[in-house]
Write an enzyme that holds these catalytic residues in place. Structure first.
Site, short mmCIF file in Angstrom:
data_model
loop_
_atom_site.label_atom_id
_atom_site.label_comp_id
_atom_site.label_asym_id
_atom_site.label_seq_id
_atom_site.Cartn_x
_atom_site.Cartn_y
_atom_site.Cartn_z
N SER A 201 0.85 -1.19 0.00
CA SER A 201 0.00 0.00 0.00
C SER A 201 0.88 1.24 0.00
CB SER A 201 -0.93 0.00 1.22
OG SER A 201 -0.17 0.06 2.41
N PHE B 260 -0.98 6.38 -2.81
CA PHE B 260 -1.81 6.28 -4.02
C PHE B 260 -2.99 5.35 -3.83
CE2 PHE B 260 1.62 3.24 -4.03
CZ PHE B 260 0.97 2.04 -4.22
N LYS C 107 -3.70 0.91 -2.90
CA LYS C 107 -3.22 -0.40 -2.49
C LYS C 107 -2.72 -1.20 -3.68
CE LYS C 107 -6.32 -0.57 1.50
NZ LYS C 107 -7.47 -1.24 2.15
N VAL C 108 -1.85 -2.18 -3.37
CA VAL C 108 -1.33 -3.09 -4.39
C VAL C 108 -1.85 -4.49 -4.07
CG1 VAL C 108 0.70 -4.03 -5.52
CG2 VAL C 108 0.74 -1.68 -4.67
N LYS D 249 -1.88 -2.29 -9.10
CA LYS D 249 -1.74 -1.05 -8.33
C LYS D 249 -3.03 -0.26 -8.52
CE LYS D 249 1.70 2.64 -7.68
NZ LYS D 249 2.99 3.18 -8.21
N ASP E 149 13.25 7.57 -7.78
CA ASP E 149 12.85 6.93 -6.53
C ASP E 149 13.47 5.54 -6.43
OD1 ASP E 149 11.59 6.66 -4.09
OD2 ASP E 149 9.66 6.05 -4.93
#
Length: 835
Positions: free
Chosen positions: A471, A474, A476-477, A490, A588
């Site tokens: 998560s 944005f 949750k995955v 995603k 990132d």
């Protein structure tokens, strides 16, 4: 005094000239329309004009759909002067206009047929007859730039100074279109260089605006001598126009001392030529004006309370120009116009966030207030620059101003301590900012839908959701299934926060992922784009989880070979991203976003913060992207312009993390770690256990100067060499967290599915690893010092005899070396102990 907020971007002169330009475009279109004849009809006409017998039998009353008579057609279809004479003798009138408004002479001139022009004139055609738009034949010759046709007309007495419907003479038109030879011819026949057009514009005004230096010189010659200080109806002189449009060579020519140009003259809006250069970002022109004519224009304010410095801030896209104006030491950065607004107000009002940052960093005072001149004197409506930005919906600037930390402040401001006093009453998104954001998001989604290949379009009904595996801000995955594949989904929340929305991030990530195809980069399956409430990105599922989880949650230990395989894969993925036709900067890169297969290989994932390198200048860079702990110093400190080398810095920290099994600066919070690296040049310690080739790579990778960091192609090459020669490395090359020596296999594990397939599965426990390493170390000590018996010792005896590296409260082995200071790029390879 005018209201700055209502300052028009276009003057009345601009609007008029736009209509003039459109009228001449329409004229050409109508001429071309008259020349368009159906192929069958054209063949027949060519036969008529090609044969005397056929011509003698032609119907004299013949007309085309556009109203062209045989006289018109003779000028278009290859007729001869004998045909002209015959047709006119038989009564065809040369003054007859087509439906588009042109005579046979007009068409002959447009076709540049000197023979037919001469024949028409000798047969009685009126050389001064006007057609569409009040244009004579000479006007049309000048529009088309036909020198020979113009010469014939002038030789036969055409009026060189006749004006059309917009009061342009042929010389105006020649100067406007840049027909140098025609200009020379018109001047030879006595064209008036100072005749005015509809809005008072002279040919020199037009040549200066369009940038035709040679024509300007012709107009200024002794025989012509145009008035260099002539003003149009809005008091513009030629210098205003060439300054506004950035024609540096004409500016330099006009500013010659012998021409007696007035460089500081103002128009009816109070603008000097320097104002117009600054309003349009013409840096070189502004420099030329100041260097030749001095700084007098810098102190002049126009009717909108703006100096040239304010004008440059209104334009906002050239920080170099703003800096140059400030360097003249004539105008202070906090200079207020008559209405009180500063350059910072102007930059905020027009949304120039980079310039706002620059002005703040250089001492601009956000507390200064402007007044609304449209209100009566009894009313007071003082507004800071923050309110101007809020009014226009520039929410990123509002946020920057509310939280900006001035050099003299100990702490950054927040929304309850905003120095201007209005910060606590302002919340983002602003009403206009919200509308702008929604409009932009809708446009972005429409563009994404149109540009995304059809096989990447997914419906939410195609996706089967299983358990949650992650998560973030944005959403949750999920692990799931799509099109008979196990996938990661995603799922985005469709909400907006300030000017940075999840929709914006979603669009960016999809637009990047759909262009990637590399074994070391996460594979894109598709995206759901139909509705913001259903936005989802689907990628391949990587079963091994993240590198962070493996090292720091499961606390698994990898041997050196496994570590190098991961490091090489990540470097290959980054090399691919940086070498695309449109390079991508990840922004990132950290161990959370490095995912592992069961066979020990790795992929680079999570492109939510990524950008195409060419789009960085367009982005709002005030927000630091990515995780602070792995952030490059130039990103943390400047938050503005940086390069792909920022990814190299993050990679170096990941490489150190892989080798040591520790979180970089685990004892510090992320922001403190980033600050230590940026401001104190601290780097994680490089222990004696890290192989020397990799140590040197780390030192270069986290160099304080981005230019000193290696390319990923070099990183891949160096690490593959280490991987191929792994058995040549001494046992001491294992890292401080205690990894075992690699297996006896010396194969280079470059391709997935090689000998390293079972490395992750064959991980040892920390206790087993420490036992093996210390047993090896004890044996070495026994042999050299003779202090222990050759029969071996128990584990407890070894623990008492050997000094273990301490284990911290997180369960990590602390490196025996303390943190090291990393110096600037001038001495990038030197370290010193922090003590």
């Amino acid at each position: 005094m005018g209201n700055y907020k209502s300052r028009p971007t276009q003057t009345c002169t601009d609007e008029w000239k736009k209509k003039v330009s459109e009228s001449y475009v329409i004229t050409i279109e109508r001429l071309e329309d008259d020349l368009q004849i159906k192929e069958k009809e054209l063949t027949e006409l060519r036969n008529i004009f090609g044969s005397d017998e056929a011509f003698s039998k032609v119907n004299l009353n013949y007309r085309t759909e556009n109203g062209l008579s045989l006289l018109h057609l003779c000028c278009i279809c290859g007729g001869k002067k004998s045909h002209i004479r015959t047709l006119m003798l038989k009564g065809l009138r040369p003054s007859r206009l087509t439906r588009n408004g042109f005579t046979a002479l007009h068409l002959a001139v447009y076709k540049d047929n000197a023979e037919l022009i001469t024949s028409l004139l000798h047969s009685g055609a009126d050389i001064q007859q006007v057609g569409y738009g009040g244009l004579t034949a000479l006007h049309i010759a000048t529009i088309a730039g036909h020198l020979e046709a113009a010469d014939v007309l002038l030789q036969h007495g055409a009026n060189v100074n006749i004006q059309d419907a917009v009061f342009f003479t042929p010389l105006h038109i020649a100067a406007y279109y840049g027909h140098e030879q025609v200009t020379r011819l018109l001047l030879k026949f006595g064209a008036d260089v100072n005749v005015s057009g509809e809005v008072g514009d002279r040919p020199l005004h037009l040549a200066s605006a369009k940038g035709f230096l040679n024509i300007a010189k012709l107009l200024m010659e002794e025989g012509s001598k145009a008035d260099v200080n002539a003003q149009d109806n809005e008091d513009h002189v030629p210098l205003h126009f060439c300054s506004r449009f950035g024609h540096h060579d004409i500016v330099k020519y006009l500013l010659q001392s012998d021409l007696e140009v007035q460089p500081h003259v103002v128009n009816i809006y109070g603008d000097t030529p320097l104002h117009l250069a600054c309003y349009n970002g013409k840096f070189e022109v502004a420099k030329e004006i100041i260097q030749i004519s001095g700084t007098e224009s810098l102190t002049k304010e126009n009717i909108f309370s703006e100096t040239a410095f304010h004008s440059a801030c209104t334009y906002g896209k050239s920080i170099d120009l703003v800096k140059f104006l400030l360097d003249q030491n004539v105008i202070n950065i906090n200079h207020q116009g008559r209405d009180g607004h500063t350059g910072l107000h102007s930059a905020c009002y027009h949304g120039h966030i980079r310039l706002v940052q620059f002005l703040l960093d250089n001492g601009a005072d956000m507390n200064l207030v402007a007044c609304d001149p449209s209100r009566s004197s009894g009313e007071k409506d003082e507004q800071t620059c923050l309110m101007w930005a809020y009014e226009k919906g520039h929410d990123a600037i509002v946020t920057l101003l509310k939280h900006y930390k001035r050099p003299q402040d100990e702490l950054p401001c927040n929304e309850y301590s905003q120095p201007g006093g209005d910060g606590s009453y302002v919340s983002v998104p602003s009403p206009l900012g919200k509308i702008k954001s929604m409009t932009k998001e809708k446009a972005d989604i429409l563009l994404l839908r149109a540009g995304l290949p059809s096989h990447f379009h997914l419906q939410l009904s195609e996706i089967e959701f299983h358990e949650i595996i992650g998560s973030g801000s944005f959403g949750k995955v999920y692990k799931g299934r799509c099109r008979n594949k196990i996938v990661a989904i995603k799922r985005y929340r469709a909400n907006t926060y300030c000017s940075k929305s999840d929709v914006d991030m979603f669009c960016r990530e999809v637009s990047i992922l759909c262009q990637l195809n590399h074994p070391c980069v996460i594979q894109f399956v598709g995206a759901c784009l139909n509705d913001p409430s259903q936005f989802a990105i689907v990628t391949q599922y990587i079963s091994g989880g993240s590198l962070f989880s493996l090292l720091h949650e499961q606390k698994r230990i990898l041997d050196l070979q496994s570590k190098l395989i991961i490091a090489v894969d990540v470097a290959k993925g980054m090399e691919y991203l940086h070498n695309l036709t449109q390079p991508i900067i990840h922004r990132d890169l950290n161990s959370h976003n490095i995912l592992l297969y069961e066979d020990g290989h790795a992929v680079v994932a999570d492109f939510g913060e990524s950008r195409f390198l060419q789009s960085l200048d367009e982005d709002n860079m005030t927000k630091q992207p990515g995780n602070l702990r792995w952030m490059a110093p130039e990103v943390f400190t400047q938050c503005t312009r940086y390069t792909i080398k920022a990814d190299v810095f993050s990679y170096a920290l990941c490489l150190w993390e892989i080798l040591t099994g520790e979180i970089p600066f685990a004892h510090l919070k992320p922001a403190a770690a980033a600050a230590d690296m940026a401001y104190h040049h601290i780097r994680p310690p490089i222990g004696y256990s890290i192989p020397k080739p990799i140590s040197s790579l780390l030192i270069r990778g986290w160099n304080a100067c981005p230019e000193g960091r290696p390319e990923f192609s070099e990183v891949v090459m160096k690490l593959e060499e280490c991987l191929c020669n792994i058995e040549l490395m001494s046992p001491a090359s294992s890292n401080s967290s205690g990894s075992l020596s690699p297996s006896s296999s010396s194969d280079c594990l470059v391709n997935r599915g090689g000998p390293g397939r079972s490395h992750v599965a064959a991980l040892r426990s920390r206790f087993e690893l420490e036992y093996a390493l210390n047993a090896r170390s004890y044996a070495a000590l026994s042999q050299s010092a003779g202090q222990y018996s050759s029969q071996g010792l128990s584990l407890e005896e070894m623990k008492r005899s050997l000094q273990y590296t301490p284990i911290d409260k997180y369960g990590y082995v602390s490196d025996p070396m303390s943190s090291m200071h990393f110096h600037s790029c001038r001495n990038s390879s030197s370290f010193e102990d922090s003590s």
